[in-house]
Design a protein around this motif. Structure first.
Motif, mmCIF file in Angstrom:
data_model
loop_
_atom_site.group_PDB
_atom_site.id
_atom_site.type_symbol
_atom_site.label_atom_id
_atom_site.label_comp_id
_atom_site.label_asym_id
_atom_site.label_seq_id
_atom_site.Cartn_x
_atom_site.Cartn_y
_atom_site.Cartn_z
ATOM 1 N N GLU A 1 0.837 -1.199 0.000
ATOM 2 C CA GLU A 1 0.000 0.000 0.000
ATOM 3 C C GLU A 1 0.874 1.252 0.000
ATOM 4 O O GLU A 1 0.591 2.216 -0.719
ATOM 5 N N LYS A 2 1.944 1.225 0.792
ATOM 6 C CA LYS A 2 2.825 2.395 0.901
ATOM 7 C C LYS A 2 3.459 2.779 -0.429
ATOM 8 O O LYS A 2 3.690 3.960 -0.680
ATOM 9 N N ILE A 3 3.761 1.790 -1.268
ATOM 10 C CA ILE A 3 4.381 2.113 -2.550
ATOM 11 C C ILE A 3 3.359 2.234 -3.683
ATOM 12 O O ILE A 3 3.722 2.386 -4.848
ATOM 13 N N GLY A 4 2.072 2.183 -3.342
ATOM 14 C CA GLY A 4 1.028 2.486 -4.314
ATOM 15 C C GLY A 4 0.578 1.345 -5.204
ATOM 16 O O GLY A 4 -0.075 1.579 -6.218
ATOM 17 N N VAL B 1 -16.106 -4.224 7.021
ATOM 18 C CA VAL B 1 -15.550 -4.911 5.861
ATOM 19 C C VAL B 1 -14.671 -3.945 5.076
ATOM 20 O O VAL B 1 -15.086 -2.847 4.742
ATOM 21 N N SER B 2 -13.440 -4.380 4.816
ATOM 22 C CA SER B 2 -12.576 -3.558 3.966
ATOM 23 C C SER B 2 -12.067 -4.388 2.803
ATOM 24 O O SER B 2 -11.909 -5.610 2.909
ATOM 25 N N TYR B 3 -11.841 -3.711 1.720
ATOM 26 C CA TYR B 3 -11.362 -4.347 0.503
ATOM 27 C C TYR B 3 -9.934 -3.923 0.210
ATOM 28 O O TYR B 3 -9.511 -2.832 0.561
ATOM 29 N N VAL B 4 -9.227 -4.796 -0.458
ATOM 30 C CA VAL B 4 -7.913 -4.491 -1.004
ATOM 31 C C VAL B 4 -8.149 -4.309 -2.502
ATOM 32 O O VAL B 4 -8.739 -5.169 -3.146
ATOM 33 N N VAL B 5 -7.700 -3.176 -3.032
ATOM 34 C CA VAL B 5 -7.958 -2.844 -4.428
ATOM 35 C C VAL B 5 -6.629 -2.682 -5.166
ATOM 36 O O VAL B 5 -5.724 -1.993 -4.688
ATOM 37 N N LEU B 6 -6.530 -3.295 -6.321
ATOM 38 C CA LEU B 6 -5.349 -3.182 -7.162
ATOM 39 C C LEU B 6 -5.348 -1.814 -7.838
ATOM 40 O O LEU B 6 -6.339 -1.414 -8.434
ATOM 41 N N THR B 7 -4.255 -1.095 -7.722
ATOM 42 C CA THR B 7 -4.132 0.212 -8.373
ATOM 43 C C THR B 7 -3.605 0.019 -9.800
ATOM 44 O O THR B 7 -3.079 -1.051 -10.129
ATOM 45 N N PRO B 8 -3.705 1.040 -10.640
ATOM 46 C CA PRO B 8 -3.096 0.931 -11.979
ATOM 47 C C PRO B 8 -1.597 0.610 -11.908
ATOM 48 O O PRO B 8 -1.100 -0.189 -12.711
ATOM 49 N N ALA B 9 -0.889 1.193 -10.948
ATOM 50 C CA ALA B 9 0.545 0.899 -10.789
ATOM 51 C C ALA B 9 0.749 -0.564 -10.408
ATOM 52 O O ALA B 9 1.674 -1.221 -10.894
ATOM 53 N N GLY B 10 -0.114 -1.098 -9.548
ATOM 54 C CA GLY B 10 -0.036 -2.501 -9.158
ATOM 55 C C GLY B 10 -0.320 -3.421 -10.327
ATOM 56 O O GLY B 10 0.330 -4.455 -10.495
ATOM 57 N N LYS B 11 -1.289 -3.046 -11.144
ATOM 58 C CA LYS B 11 -1.623 -3.852 -12.327
ATOM 59 C C LYS B 11 -0.444 -3.876 -13.298
ATOM 60 O O LYS B 11 -0.093 -4.930 -13.837
ATOM 61 N N ASP C 1 4.333 -6.841 -15.639
ATOM 62 C CA ASP C 1 5.779 -6.963 -15.856
ATOM 63 C C ASP C 1 6.341 -8.184 -15.117
ATOM 64 O O ASP C 1 7.113 -8.955 -15.685
ATOM 65 N N ALA C 2 5.948 -8.339 -13.864
ATOM 66 C CA ALA C 2 6.459 -9.446 -13.048
ATOM 67 C C ALA C 2 5.947 -10.794 -13.528
ATOM 68 O O ALA C 2 6.639 -11.813 -13.392
ATOM 69 N N GLU C 3 4.769 -10.810 -14.116
ATOM 70 C CA GLU C 3 4.199 -12.073 -14.604
ATOM 71 C C GLU C 3 5.092 -12.679 -15.683
ATOM 72 O O GLU C 3 5.243 -13.908 -15.762
ATOM 73 N N LYS C 4 5.696 -11.851 -16.516
ATOM 74 C CA LYS C 4 6.601 -12.362 -17.552
ATOM 75 C C LYS C 4 7.777 -13.094 -16.904
ATOM 76 O O LYS C 4 8.145 -14.187 -17.332
#
Length: 140
Positions: A73-76, A89-99, A104-107
């Motif tokens: 979360e700290k690095i966005g 209830v809280s959700y964890v949401v993927l940011t555009p930077a995370g996506k 990149d990491a999936e490769k």
């Protein structure tokens, strides 16, 4: 020693070996568990999950997932979202930077997976996959 115990001890060793091999994800600034979090979020509806569901999928406690998510979360890479109807209830949401980081990491992860289990060596993959699912490895 019984065969079940030996299988579980070998499974533990294999998990350690795989984790070490996936340390190469650090070129993307993440570890293997971080990669799993990003994978699960990008697979989920609206690229978000309840924190407790994410913890369950990864196999950690509620406090364990919190400790895992804070640096992300700290690095966005992720953000938090509360449920409008239920503040507990809280959700964890993927940011555009995370996506983007996940893509990149999936490769890199696919290359590592191919090194660990080459395509021609996956003869008993369905059998192994079924066993892992029965043991609780239900990441899809």
């Amino acid at each position: 020693m019984n065969s079940s115990l030996k299988v579980l001890m070998n499974l533990s060793k294999v998990q350690a070996v795989i984790s070490r091999r996936f340390d190469r994800l650090n070129i993307h600034g993440i570890g293997f568990n971080d990669f799993m979090v990003l994978y699960l979020l990008q697979q989920s509806a609206d690229e978000k999950m309840r924190r407790i569901d994410l913890a369950d999928k990864i196999g950690v406690t509620a406090s364990g997932i919190t400790r895992m998510l804070l640096p992300m979360e700290k690095i966005g890479l992720l953000t938090r979202e509360t449920n409008e109807r239920d503040a507990r209830v809280s959700y964890v949401v993927l940011t555009p930077a995370g996506k983007q980081l996940f893509e990149d990491a999936e490769k890199t992860a696919k290359i590592l997976a191919e090194e660990i289990i080459p395509a021609g060596k996956s003869k008993n993959m369905n059998l192994l996959s079924d066993l892992l699912i029965r043991l609780g490895g239900d990441i899809t």
